[in-house]
Every structure is written in C-alpha cells, then in structure tokens.
Design an enzyme around this catalytic site. Structure first.
Site, PDB file in Angstrom:
ATOM      1  N   GLU A 185       0.812  -1.215   0.000  1.00  0.00           N
ATOM      2  CA  GLU A 185       0.000   0.000   0.000  1.00  0.00           C
ATOM      3  C   GLU A 185       0.846   1.266   0.000  1.00  0.00           C
ATOM      4  OE1 GLU A 185      -3.065   2.602  -0.155  1.00  0.00           O
ATOM      5  OE2 GLU A 185      -3.215   0.424  -0.396  1.00  0.00           O
ATOM      6  N   GLU A 186       1.929   1.284   0.768  1.00  0.00           N
ATOM      7  CA  GLU A 186       2.670   2.531   0.965  1.00  0.00           C
ATOM      8  C   GLU A 186       4.062   2.557   0.333  1.00  0.00           C
ATOM      9  OE1 GLU A 186       0.891   4.697   1.746  1.00  0.00           O
ATOM     10  OE2 GLU A 186      -0.621   4.022   3.151  1.00  0.00           O
ATOM     11  N   SER A 582     -10.356  10.440  -0.380  1.00  0.00           N
ATOM     12  CA  SER A 582      -9.196  10.018   0.394  1.00  0.00           C
ATOM     13  C   SER A 582      -8.528  11.255   0.999  1.00  0.00           C
ATOM     14  CB  SER A 582      -8.239   9.216  -0.490  1.00  0.00           C
ATOM     15  OG  SER A 582      -7.336   8.468   0.297  1.00  0.00           O
ATOM     16  N   ASP A 657     -14.401  -0.500   3.163  1.00  0.00           N
ATOM     17  CA  ASP A 657     -13.105   0.104   2.866  1.00  0.00           C
ATOM     18  C   ASP A 657     -12.087  -0.410   3.882  1.00  0.00           C
ATOM     19  OD1 ASP A 657     -10.911   1.773   2.454  1.00  0.00           O
ATOM     20  OD2 ASP A 657     -12.134   3.550   2.102  1.00  0.00           O
ATOM     21  N   HIS A 689     -12.300   1.210  -0.881  1.00  0.00           N
ATOM     22  CA  HIS A 689     -11.791   2.576  -1.014  1.00  0.00           C
ATOM     23  C   HIS A 689     -12.049   3.115  -2.411  1.00  0.00           C
ATOM     24  CE1 HIS A 689      -9.647   5.935   0.592  1.00  0.00           C
ATOM     25  NE2 HIS A 689      -8.673   5.885  -0.300  1.00  0.00           N
TER      26      HIS A 689
END
Length: 744
Positions: A185-186, A582, A657, A689
């Site tokens: 994800e990051e 977001s 989400d 999401h």
C-alpha cells in the site's frame, strides 16, 4: 460537440478513449509484442500476441471462469486489486522471462498459472491452484508460487513432477513469499519472492503480523452475515516483523538471513546476475535508505546509505548491471536523478542533472546508454530521453526521443532499440505506436486514437499558472469553464486531492476524460483543479511543506487559487464548493473547518479524519511518531475541530473500505452530533476505497452532483432530480431546487 453527458456516461468504466493496449511486452527475440486489451471495449482483458512481421494479432490467453466479474473474485484477488489500483478484469498481468532457453511468458489467472511464448494459446501448469503469487526463474526452468501462505516450486521442464513445498510454517498472521499490507500500500512493493540469477535459489520474505491488532470489517449489506479480519498497523503501533530467507529450490534447504530491519521496512529487493541480491532497508523514521548485498549463503554486506530530509521517497529505478555496476536514482540534489555506482556501492557520479525529475527507467543498454522518462519539458508533460551510461560531475543534457508535446507512457525493449509509446494530450485520446529508434518516422500503429475531446462530449480544461499562498511559488492549475459563458461569474467547485505522491495537472487525456468534472461544467459550474505545494514530480522543496502538518499550506494554496480566479472574474467568490476523495476527502473537511469564508459546500469521499487511525508508514513518514509528537497529529486532524465546521457537508464512504476505514467518517459524524450538529452520510454497502460496483459508482456521482449543485444554488438537471428521488424512494414528488429543463 456530440450528445450531452448523462450520469450513466460518467459512472461507466472504462472511461471513453482509455480502452487501449496496456502492459506491453517484447518477446526476447523481438519478433512480437504482447499486451493486454479488451476485445469488446469493456474492463475484461485478454492477452494478445502481435506478430511484427505480418502485423497480425490474436488472443493467446482469455479470461477464465470467474475472473470476468468483480463479485466472483477471491478475497485475496480483490485486495490485490485494491493495493495495485487495478480496475481491469480477466487477464490483468503476465511476465516475459528474457533469459529463458526458449521464449517463455507466465500468466497468472484465477489462482492458476499458464505458460506460453511461441504465439500459441498458453497452457496450464499442472499442480498450481489456489496460488496468490507467482515468480518464474529467469531461465524459465522453475515456477515458484504461494499457496496458503507457504512457498512452493514446480519444475516447468517436467510437467509430470508435482510441486514441492519449500516452507511449512504458515499460520494465521504468518506467511511467506508475499508482501505485507504496508509494503504494497505505501511502498509499492508488491512482491515477496525473488529468484537468484542462476535460477536455483529464491529469496523469500517471511512475515509475522501477529503483534498487529485485528481490525474487523463487517459485510452488513450481504444476504448472510460475514466479516473480514485485517491486521492493520495503526500509526504509533506495531509493524509486521519481516525477515528474508534463502530457499534452495533444488536441495530444499532454508537459510535465515540476519537482516537488521527492526520495526522498519523491507523496501526493495533487486536480483543481481551473479547470484546475489541488492536489498534496501527503510528505517521506521524513513530518513535514510540502507543498501546491502545478500548472497545465496545468507551472508550480508553493507554497501551504502542514502539520507534525505524531510523523508525518503522510495523508487523503482535500481538496476543491477551484468558487469556488477549499479544504476540508481536519488534525490540528493533535491530532484530525482540517475547515478552510477561501482559494484561495491561507491558513488561514481550522476548521469542526469537539472531542476526536473526522472520518473522511470525504460531500458539500459549496457554498451553505454540509459533510456528514461522525465519532466525536463515541465511537470505537466512526460517524455522519453537517453543519456550516456558514463558518470560526470556535469552530465550533458539528456537527448529527447519522443517528439510530440504531451504525455508519453513508454515501454522499451531491453536494448532500447524500439519502444511502445502510449501518447495523449488534453485534446486527443491515447494512441499506441511501436517506434523503432532507427526508423522513428515509420512507427507501427498498434492502436489509433479513438477520437478527440469533442467526439466524447468533452471539452479540454484550460491550463493556467497561478501563485501559491506564499506569493512566489508557481502553481499548475486546470480550469473547466462552464459550457456556455454567463453574464456574471459562475459558481465553482474545487476538485482536490492535495496530498503527497499525486499529480492532477497533466498534458494528457486523463483530465479531459474526467466525467464528473465535465458534467459539473455542463451544468454551469466552473471546476478548478490545483496541484498545490506538497504534490509530487516537482522536487523535494515543493513537497517538503507537508512535513509535520497536513491541511496547512495545501489548503492555503487551494484558497489562494480561488481568490486569484475570483479577482480575475473567472468565478463567483460567494458560491464555491469543494470535493475530493481520500486525502481529498480530508481536505474537504478541513476546508469547511478552516476556510468557510471561501468554501460553502463540500462532498468528502472516504476522508481520513485522524491520521492516528491510518497506517504507520504513511502517517509517520510525514508527521512522525504520534507517541513522540502528538501535536503534529492534532493539528493535522479535522476530528478535534469538528464543531468549527461551517457550510453544508456530505460524506460518501464505502462500507468495506479496508484502507481508510469507515470508522473515520463515523467518528467525524459522532463528533458533530456531540456538538449538536449533523451531516449526511451516504454508504456504499459493498464498495471499498475505490468504488467499483455499478450501483456504487452511480450513487456516488449522482449524490455528489446533486449536493454540490443544490449547495451552490444551481438548478438540478431533470435526470439528477429524478435519480436522487428514486434513490430516496420519492420519485414523482416535487423537489426543491430542481428545474423543468437543464440549465447550463
């Protein structure tokens, strides 16, 4: 211009003009290219083979049962698609093995594995089922895969041999060969296993998430009660423990590697041709990046450490060259540029320089050249360049290879002799051409542009340059003018993201095809899009103002842009709305709290209301550890200031989400209610999401348009009024703010 846009038009995927060949690859012998494309203009893709000599093309792998419908996918596949931002269905990935004895490509599909490479339909690899990841050895002799959290291997040369299990310690919260949530994800690290150059050894991640608390997500809209359990690493809390193992795929041995990752992150693993790997470790504070060399016996040697303030941006540009040298990129100058290192990690010097950034490495011809994409013509464009593979204290200007102004997404053959160029502008939908470097004037058209903006009922937004709130920094801006000029300045909506690692202003088809922005302009609303300070691809100094404080300079810049446009007569300063998802949802909340003098109505989609409720790697990179600096989190959160919110607010959130949990929106609504106030929440019951379901997409767009137009005193088109009434079960009843006919 073609027919007017409808809500159905803007809620439909794929977006007009974007159904183009993707994931383009070159066969190792250069006789063919492969790509993913839909046969019917839908999201469902197949793998195509394009013979370059004859110009003929055909499908070699199509969607299997259950891979062509979102609802039929496994939970693992749904989550993978969320991490990789994948909207397409059917065949969504494949890989060529450039060093195999014969041309070989591997296709994952529906938890199974298929191989091909000669232009014939791919064939299934027996014994591979329930696979959640695949990795083929460089020589094409073996295929590793993960099943139920353990790593297996199968010999491709002998189809009769059953798969062999290489690890056997998976249990709930422990797995092998996969990227953990944070990595995918990051850090954009989606892999968890990497072959050695000799094709015998496999480096595999071993992940233990048991210290991370479980977060439960209930499927409350389902016919039968069900729930998901996710180990979510909240800011300030524990991370997964990640180690590396060397797996001998022939002898079966497992070697534990002594890596000092601590509570930080395994950022990158890059195989070297000599049977070793380059390993990049990112400490939890994310101010340095340690590069090591790991060998097949498990030994580790430290090579160099990169340091950067206010944070490290991890990239995918590292290449291990056959002679042992290492191609890297870094931001040591404040702008990302290529550099060359010796086999032992010594910096030999830069390959590129300037106040622009390298955005990708396309090919490395080790005889002396690197092909790369960059922003040398300005951040709104992308072009392909070449530079010599010779470091210099003053590198010469890079040679631009793409000619037409606009946005070029390039996939090149390994030696740089040819490339596939997906090119678009704000005026023209993407076209895909195969360019031979020695015959650039004779490109092969793989996919012609589907048309111009007008043929899709779109008008390109105007590109403007305004000034940031500091009075000096230039900002790139897009302005979608209302379809028909009015006698007085029109109302407006600011379309915002505002956070790091995002860019909205582009000289590409992407802004033009944005349906919701175009629909609002069709209704008489000016739409403003600003890449504020903090956006990427403009250098570290432009990003750095976000350090330690979210919702400060970003919001100041957005408000400054509105004020400048209002002063120029481009919009009505008394009727300004804002919307985003977001980080853009967070910005919408902050706008109605901090700048109600500018913004009177907002629609926040999946907003983050407290960074303590988001993940470690993202929140701590920009705001630090909440246990050490709680003030950074307090001033970056709309939650403690909910009572200051003014104007009208609509929140839209996917109920399942697993990235920005619904909890963020519910907590904000609870804070409002405690203060005796309220706001409206629209739930998308089975969306995450990214809204994917047709009903979720339509509801999101319909309610966004209705709420913004109503809040800005703009009459609703009939279809919007009727659509919202149908959602509310009041179809046929009169509704305030509607008009008998569309007003533009």
């Amino acid at each position: 211009m073609a027919d007017r846009l409808t809500i159905a038009d803007i809620s439909h995927l794929p977006l007009p003009g974007t159904d183009v060949p993707g994931s383009i690859g070159f066969s190792p012998d250069g006789s063919a290219i492969t790509y993913l494309h839909s046969a019917d203009g839908s999201l469902v893709r197949s793998l195509w083979w394009h013979d370059l000599a004859s110009g003929e093309r055909w499908i070699i792998a199509g969607p299997s049962a259950g891979t062509d419908r979102e609802e039929s996918l496994s939970l693992e596949e749904k989550l993978r698609r969320e991490r990789t931002r994948t909207s397409e269905l059917g065949v969504t990935s494949y890989a060529w093995l450039p060093h195999a004895a014969r041309p070989t490509l591997v296709v994952p599909l529906g938890g199974r594995a298929y191989i091909g490479g000669d232009g014939s339909p791919v064939r299934e690899v027996p014994g591979v089922d329930g696979a959640s990841a695949l990795a083929a050895s460089p020589d094409g002799s073996r295929l590793a895969f993960v099943r139920d959290g353990d790593v297996w291997v199968v010999d491709l040369a002998d189809g009769a041999s059953p798969p062999r299990r290489l690890t056997s310690d998976a249990e709930p919260g422990v797995f092998n060969g996969l990227a953990e949530f944070i990595a995918a994800e990051e850090l954009a690290r989606y892999d968890g296993m990497w072959w050695s150059g000799d094709g015998r050894h496999l480096a595999a991640a071993h992940v233990d998430e048991r210290a991370i608390p479980i977060f439960v997500i209930a499927h409350l809209g389902a016919a039968e009660p069900s729930h998901e359990e996710h180990r979510y690493p909240f800011a300030g809390g524990p991370n997964a423990t990640v180690t590396l193992r060397i797996l001998d795929t022939v002898g079966g041995g497992v070697t534990e590697v002594a890596l000092d990752i601590g509570d930080g992150y395994l950022a990158r693993v890059v195989p070297e041709s000599a049977g070793s790997w380059l390993v990049a470790l990112l400490p939890r504070r994310q101010r340095s990046l340690r590069w090591l060399r790991m060998t097949t016996d498990g030994s580790v040697r430290e090579l160099w450490t990169e340091e950067s303030e206010p944070w490290i941006n991890v990239d995918d540009h590292t290449r291990a060259l056959h002679d042992g040298h290492i191609l890297r990129s870094s931001e040591r100058t404040g702008f990302r540029h290529l550099e060359l290192r010796s086999p032992d990690g010594e910096l030999l010097g830069p390959l590129t320089a300037g106040e622009w950034v390298v955005t990708g490495v396309a090919a490395v011809d080790e005889a002396g050249e690197v092909l790369f994409t960059a922003t040398a013509e300005g951040p709104a464009e992308r072009h392909l360049y070449a530079t010599d593979l010779r470091p210099s204290s003053s590198p010469p200007a890079a040679r631009r290879l793409t000619r037409e102004p606009g946005w070029h997404e390039v996939t090149a053959r390994a030696d740089g002799s040819m490339w596939a160029d997906t090119w678009s502008t704000r005026e023209a939908a993407p076209a895909v051409r195969l360019v031979r470097r020695d015959r650039q004037e004779e490109p092969v058209v793989l996919h012609a542009s589907a048309g111009s903006a007008g043929s899709f009922s779109r008008r390109p937004p105007e590109r403007l340059s305004l000034v940031a709130a500091d009075g000096a920094t230039p900002l790139d801006v897009l302005l979608y003018r209302p379809e028909r000029p009015a006698a007085t300045p029109p109302p407006s909506v600011v379309w915002v993201y505002g956070g790091p690692h995002q860019q909205y202003v582009k000289e590409s088809w992407e802004p033009t095809v944005s349906g919701l922005r175009q629909y609002l302009a069709q209704c008489g609303v000016a739409v403003v899009v600003v890449d504020n300070r903090g956006s990427n691809n403009r250098g570290l100094a432009f990003e750095a103002p976000l350090a330690g404080h979210f919702g400060g300079v970003e919001l100041d810049d957005q408000a400054a842009a509105v004020e400048q446009l209002a002063a120029a007569g481009e919009l009505d300063a008394s009727r300004v709305g804002i919307t985003g998802g977001s980080y853009g949802g967070f910005m919408t909340l902050m706008a109605l709290i901090q700048r109600p003098d500018v913004f009177r109505v907002g629609v926040a989609v999946a907003p983050v209301s407290d960074q303590r409720g988001y993940d470690t790697a993202y929140s701590e990179r920009y705001l630090g550890d909440p246990n050490e600096d709680p003030g950074a989190y307090d001033r970056s959160s709309p939650l403690p200031r909910a009572t200051e919110l003014r104007g009208s607010l609509l929140i839209i959130h996917g109920a399942i989400d697993e990235n920005v949990h619904l909890r963020h929106s519910v907590r904000f609504l609870a804070a409002l209610q405690t203060a005796g106030r309220n706001s409206e929440l629209v739930l998308l019951p089975e969306d995450r999401h990214r809204a994917r379901s047709p009903s979720g997409l339509r509801t999101r767009d319909l309610r966004t348009v209705e709420f913004l137009l109503t809040g800005l005193d703009v009459p609703l088109p009939d279809e919007v009024a009727e659509g919202v009434a149908a959602l509310a079960g009041t179809a046929g009843a009169p509704r305030a703010g509607t008009a008998a006919a569309e007003v533009v």
